[in-house]
Design an enzyme around this catalytic site. Sequence first.
Site, short mmCIF file in Angstrom:
data_model
loop_
_atom_site.label_atom_id
_atom_site.label_comp_id
_atom_site.label_asym_id
_atom_site.label_seq_id
_atom_site.Cartn_x
_atom_site.Cartn_y
_atom_site.Cartn_z
N HIS A 159 0.81 -1.21 0.00
CA HIS A 159 0.00 0.00 0.00
C HIS A 159 0.85 1.27 0.00
O HIS A 159 0.41 2.30 -0.50
CB HIS A 159 -0.94 0.01 1.21
CG HIS A 159 -2.16 -0.83 1.04
ND1 HIS A 159 -2.20 -2.17 1.34
CD2 HIS A 159 -3.39 -0.53 0.56
CE1 HIS A 159 -3.39 -2.65 1.08
NE2 HIS A 159 -4.13 -1.68 0.60
N GLY A 160 2.03 1.24 0.60
CA GLY A 160 2.88 2.42 0.61
C GLY A 160 3.76 2.48 1.84
O GLY A 160 3.67 1.64 2.74
#
Length: 494
Positions: free
Chosen positions: A368-369
């Site tokens: 996701h990051g």
Amino acid sequence: MGDFDPYASMAEWQRGVVEPFAQMSGIPPGTVLFTFALWASLPLGAVFQLIPWPTLKSVYSFVSGVLLSVFAFGSSTYTCAVLGIFSYAAMVIDRKRCGYIVFAGSFAYLIYFHAFSASGEAWKAGNIDITGLLMVLTLKVTACALNYQDSGTIAESELNDFQRRRAVKTLPSVVEYAGWLMFPCTLVVGPAIEFRDYHDWLHKKGVWGGKGCPSVWGRCALLVAYSQAFAAVHMIVMQYYTLGNTYLGADWNDKSVLQKFWELHILGQGSRGKYFFCWVWAEAACVAAGIGFSGYDSETGAPTWSGCTNVRPMGVEKAATFVEIPHHWNVQTGKWLRHYVYDRTTPPGKKPGFTQILITQVVSGVWHGLYAGYWLFFVSSAVFLQGSKSMFRWQRAHWPRRWNFVLDFPHWLLTTVGLNYLCGAFMLVTYEQCMAAWGSVYFIPHWIVLFMLVFGETFKGKRKPRATAEVKTTVAVERDATNGDAPVESKKEQ
């Protein structure tokens, strides 16, 4: 963020398309552009019904996917070529290790892009960039390479059911691989479809053989209406509850704990509506193309359409425990995490445990990051899952079944409120804001789950024996929860 220009990354022609709608609706320009691309995926998918030849379908898929990406993300589309060429080259050069090479390389590239584009802050401001598309492609190329590696290095008799069903026995042609990579129906928001499914759909094999796919239009219309209902919910809630007037509001700390929980709960519900809208619409696009068809029910003979289902909204909202949520939320990504991370990190002959859950959640967070909010969300989710499982096992072993409702309701309440509480980290993304938000309600859900975990593990005792028929029923329910791919833990087995 005060000097942020939402049009800075757009070409003049993109700004010309987006600006009137953004000014009229009040929706951030990046979100408007993203929504237009999502809407376009459905008519683009319907065109596949008019193309009879597999090769031409792949050419159309590639061209329409590239044009869709250019429309939404402009020159950033080159990143798709980087990821695709690297992954295909690895499969050509080193079949024995291509899965590991592509896994490491694609995730490294995705992490670099997350960091380079500051994707968390950009998305928070409504400036949706190409990182979401790259996240989908990362799942696709890693799965394809690992399945190609498995088919070339493991005897077929030693493959498990999932590996046999997804096996990529020969190197895909360049045209077919490119068409699958840029498949327009799932390009913008997913789900990540397996190469083997795309191949079988193209060549009318598997569930697409025999009687073939029935008419898609009735199911497609139903999904379109369903998705629009969630879009409406999101738009209505966001008129009254936003990050700016809840977590980040000047008066947030002046509110009572009960009012804070109410507002974060409604904010989380409304925020989820946009994901429901996006994924149900993408499913409609896949159904329009025909790839969303999943065969005929063995008992009723009715067609089923779960091939590209990525969310079951009512399943999420009615989940009685945290363990049930992954069965209904981001379903295809959950399958990828299970089969390509969770199962592969479990030592042969051993049962998976908390270590595998934690590794899987960390990988999900990285995917996701790099923002702390994602890590806090997924690591906390691992603890919430384990606490939920431990408590339910204690309940099944020691609590009278006729009194289950006494514990079931508070467990459901903790699940639905706790999910929205955790979602605050996903929306705020920065460490300081996440900890301040959770701290403003004294980390109450965390403390409750930690108590459940310690209590359940300390007093779990021995399980009550169950009849064979009950065990078989449980496994059948669990297989159904993942569309038959593999048994998973459900409420009956937590």
